[in-house]
Design a protein around this motif. Sequence first.
Motif, PDB file in Angstrom:
ATOM      1  N   MET B 188       0.835  -1.194   0.000  1.00 18.73           N
ATOM      2  CA  MET B 188       0.000   0.000   0.000  1.00 18.73           C
ATOM      3  C   MET B 188       0.872   1.248   0.000  1.00 18.73           C
ATOM      4  N   GLN B 189       1.854   1.253   0.879  1.00 19.33           N
ATOM      5  CA  GLN B 189       2.670   2.461   1.021  1.00 19.33           C
ATOM      6  C   GLN B 189       3.522   2.716  -0.210  1.00 19.33           C
ATOM      7  N   SER B 191       2.694   2.092  -3.226  1.00 14.05           N
ATOM      8  CA  SER B 191       1.942   2.460  -4.438  1.00 14.05           C
ATOM      9  C   SER B 191       1.063   3.683  -4.253  1.00 14.05           C
ATOM     10  N   VAL B 192       0.726   4.046  -3.023  1.00 13.27           N
ATOM     11  CA  VAL B 192      -0.136   5.213  -2.819  1.00 13.27           C
ATOM     12  C   VAL B 192       0.752   6.429  -2.597  1.00 13.27           C
ATOM     13  N   ASP B 193       0.486   7.455  -3.383  1.00  9.63           N
ATOM     14  CA  ASP B 193       1.259   8.683  -3.239  1.00  9.63           C
ATOM     15  C   ASP B 193       0.384   9.722  -2.546  1.00  9.63           C
TER      16      ASP B 193
END
Lengths: 149, 260
Positions: B188-189, B191-193
């Motif tokens: 998650m971290q 790929s999520v900006d």
Amino acid sequence: MAQRTTEVIVGLFMIAGLAALLFLALQVSGLSPKSAGDRYTLYANFNDTGGLAPRGKVSMAGVTIGAIESIELDTETFQARVVLAIDAGIDNIPADSAAVIRTSGLLGDQYIDISVGGDLESLSPGDTFYSTQSAMNLERLISNFASGR
Amino acid sequence: MMDRIAALGRGGLDVISSFGRSGRFLVGVLAGIPRPATGFPLLLRQLYFVGVLSLAIVVVSGLFIGMVLGLQGYTILSDYGSEAAIGQMIALTLVRELGPVVTALLFAGRAGSALTAEIGLMKATEQLSSMEMMGVDPLRRVIAPRLWAGFIAMPVLAIIFSVVGIWGGMLVGVDWLGVFEGAFWGNMQSSVDFVDDVLNGVIKSVVFGFVCAWIAVYQGYDCVPTSAGISSATTKTVVYSSLAVLGLDFVLTAVMFGDF
């Protein structure tokens, strides 16, 4: 309802919203003050970047050391010019290191892996990688194999 | 035949003039900024009705939507042996799309319809005109706090929705189905900006909040002051808000996440 109670409840509501935003920032997007720290730029030219995309990672020995800032076409050589932002702490990459495009897993994202060279000189900000290796293209590989080249 | 064509034209003119009135109405509301001393308590009260009271439905929906995403994502992704990617899938779906959109739809149903009915009834019982008679501007006193409350409450609700949804997805994915927790958060971290995904989602919900609150207060203010008029205005609020949200979502998504 008393004015005071409304104030407190609405205040709690807004704080809950802020806390949720903080959670999204820190836990979900992994935003930490460090990750936006100082970085310097290196360049690498590739014949084929495949599925490489901006914001992809740059790693060395599997450890992430930076990110891909942008990818553009060099109109003189018709190669892809990739701009890499490397953490300022890693300032001793040997000058003969190679930038290799790899895929994480079979279907995963593509990233740039820097395979370390042995030169005593190190790359300084703004330098270009001397040797690069383009993305592995499965179809081309198969057609090369089939035509016996 | 001529009558039909004339009716068509009249209908078209009605629609256009209603757009014009809503625009003038919006300018009137935004221009009449209330004095902080009197305006703030009114805003606070509306924030309570519009925001805090919508919290329950938003949290419960968020939880279930997150759990469904976790379950669906797991069944599909485990076929490819990449079930650890559900963290990334849940977070991106919620933060970019479902958080803002579903919250806006719930908000239109829960708070928008109530705003329209309340203002419509005020108009039908001539409270608005008696306010004008007393020299109190109803746009400033009644409408503006409700518009601003919707505008402020919506992003807060959408953010809470996303967080609860991610937690629900974690509950199903990690605690029940046994996805490795480190990979769940790690994927998650990576790929999520924060700016591209989280803040764009917040911008979306700000736009939706503005549009939903605008439609709700305008429909109430502009309704035919009868019981049938109020009921049709309430229906219109929900229908128009939902359509506007879904349509705008496409446009905003194309602008924010499309590569062109």
